[in-house]
Every structure is written in structure tokens, then in C-alpha cells.
Design an enzyme around this catalytic site. Sequence first.
Site, PDB file in Angstrom:
ATOM      1  CG  HIS A 157      17.435  -8.386  21.099  1.00  0.00           C
ATOM      2  ND1 HIS A 157      17.956  -9.048  19.833  1.00  0.00           N
ATOM      3  CD2 HIS A 157      18.198  -7.422  21.201  1.00  0.00           C
ATOM      4  CE1 HIS A 157      19.417  -8.644  19.900  1.00  0.00           C
ATOM      5  NE2 HIS A 157      19.339  -7.557  20.763  1.00  0.00           N
ATOM      6  CD  GLU A 158      17.129  -3.833  23.391  1.00  0.00           C
ATOM      7  OE1 GLU A 158      17.655  -3.640  24.368  1.00  0.00           O
ATOM      8  OE2 GLU A 158      17.423  -3.851  21.974  1.00  0.00           O
ATOM      9  CG  HIS A 161      20.522  -7.057  25.308  1.00  0.00           C
ATOM     10  ND1 HIS A 161      21.583  -7.732  25.227  1.00  0.00           N
ATOM     11  CD2 HIS A 161      20.108  -6.608  24.197  1.00  0.00           C
ATOM     12  CE1 HIS A 161      22.153  -7.729  23.877  1.00  0.00           C
ATOM     13  NE2 HIS A 161      20.847  -7.022  23.365  1.00  0.00           N
ATOM     14  CG  ASP A 233      23.639  -6.907  20.666  1.00  0.00           C
ATOM     15  OD1 ASP A 233      23.754  -5.673  20.969  1.00  0.00           O
ATOM     16  OD2 ASP A 233      22.301  -7.312  20.495  1.00  0.00           O
TER      17      ASP A 233
END
Length: 358
Positions: A157-158, A161, A233
Site C-alpha cells: 500500500h505505502e 503511494h 485516502d
Amino acid sequence: AEAPALGLGGGNDEREQTLNQILSEMDGFEPGEPVVVLAATNRPDVLDPALLRPGRFDRKVTLDLPQLAARRAILDVHTKRTPLAADVDLDRVAAQTVGFSGADIENLVNEAALHAVGRESHEVSDADFEVARDKIVLGSERQQLTDPEERRRVAWHESGHATLAFFAEHADPLSRVSIIPRGRALGVTEQLRSEDRYNFTEAYLDDQLSILLGGRAAERLVFSTLSSGAADDLRRATGLARRMVAEWGMSDALGPVSRPVSEEHPFLGREIAQSREFSEATLRSIDIEVDRRLARAEQRALAVLRAHRVQLDALAERLLRQETLHDAEIAAVLDSPEVPALANTEPATTPRGVDSRG
């Protein structure tokens, strides 16, 4: 029944009593009396017109958040009696505190000093300032994630980004990515502006939307399922897209008209005190445009991640080993020549809607 609690009725609420007392006291002053009345507020929009009419206050001064030079000067004031280590660069600290008020900067120095005392040091180091800033901006560190599958999902997930931020043409520089839980977040991807900015282009904002949806896109691409970890988000991306469409005129379908959907009034209730100056049909058009812009941003995020899947996976695996990566380490992974850089990647088609939000 709840209107009085919101300040929408009755004449005996505390706020009105205070205002009446101020007006009474000010009317009692004579022109020759050596009395100066100072008042400050961060919500001028809810002040009573009687308090703002000519003759009440002679001067109105608007104070914005301090810019770089002002933040540097404020740091000088608050560190005057603080023993600083040789590695502390206050110019760098000032550059990393975009959006901080004077009180925030004072709190930063105090937190750094407390951390230095906690490690039994007589000087405040650069690492102390970094820890203090993390605590203020991101929140305190929480217990590490123990579920291996959850750690993997947060890592990708990170990394989603970070990958979008790295390859976006108009994004702010990446500073750090981490899967250490802080505050309410399970991980964090941090970008630092190189300078104070007050005006943002549509291209910059579109990149921001893709970056915000990059974590969700990475989960969909790698795990073929979604999680609730993208809730914040989605909230931020939806709010940004709505402002672009309804307030900043960045929609060809709606045209150059400002149609703010809502405004918060802490003392008057949120939308209860504001009349909407457009029809339900216009509101529906705004919703459609917001959905379309978010869907386009998500498809663009997926396209970029597919093009850089090798770097995405490598960054996530590195995060699982180290948990926190800084700018140079991130660049070393994402700037790998294994996959050629792809600029301005756009999806082949634009869907009409977006998936339901959790």
C-alpha cells in the site's frame, strides 16, 4: 430541539453574552482614555457584524502562517536558550516545517528538548528534531504490526503511494516511506515541499489524486482485493476532487463557476446555517464529475504501477526488511534501470464511475 446547542436560537448562550459584554465595555471608553483593546480570532466569518462595524476596532491585521524566513526567525527565538548539537541545521528544520504556525514551532522545539532529556543528553540533536516533527505531524509510534499478511498489505500500500509520487511529473519530492504505525495510520508516505506554495495547478492536483489513490491501486494490483486501509485516502481524495470541480472551476462540464457544496460552521452547525444556491440537478452533475475525476486518477495510478511493477515489488520487499526508507534509499530502488521510466502514463480508456467506497 438541538438548535440552541448549535447556537441557532435563544439569546442567552455564552457566546452572545460574551459579545454583548465586549460591546458594552467598548462603548464605555472615552476618546481620551489611554486604553487599547486587542482581540484575536481564527474564525472571523462567525463574528457578529456589530463587533466589526466602523468605530469598534481601528485596525484589522490578518496574520498568515509564517513563511520560510519567518519560521527561521521564530526558531531562533525558541532555541535561544536551548543547547543545540553541532549537527542541527535550523535552516533545514525551517524548510521541513511548511504549514507550521509559531505555536507549532515552539511545540516542536519543546518536544525535541524532551526527547533529548529522555535519552539523557545535554544537547538537542538533529535526530531529536526529526522525532519531534514526526510526533507532531504523524503521531506517536504504536505497537508494530504482528500479522505477516497485514504487514505485506501495508508494505505494498505505502509502496504504491511512493511509486506514484516518485514518477509523477508535478509531485512534491519524496522524503520517507514507512510501515511503522503512527497515530491512526498503519504506515506513512511523506512528501516535503521544497518551498511555500499557495497556488496549485490542475496538473499538480491531478497528480495528488493519483498519489492518494496509489495505495488502493497497489492493493488491487497485487492482492486482487481491497481493504479498509484506504479509508482516509479516499476521504482526502474525494474532498480534493470536489473542491477542484465545485469551487475551482476545473471541470469543462460545469464551467467556470464556484459552487461550494458545504462549509463548516462550528458554532452554527455544519450545513444547517448555509443555503445552497444551486439545484439538485447541479449537485448531481458535481457528483458525476467528481466520480469521473477520481476514476480517471485511479486508472492512471494503476497504469503507472503496472508499468513499474518491478520497482513497486522491490520497494515493498525492502520495506518489509527495513520498515522505514528515506529519500536516497527510495530513489535507489525506484530509479532502477530494470524498467524504463514512463512519463505521463494515461489509461487507454476512462471508466464512467468508481468502485464503492468502504
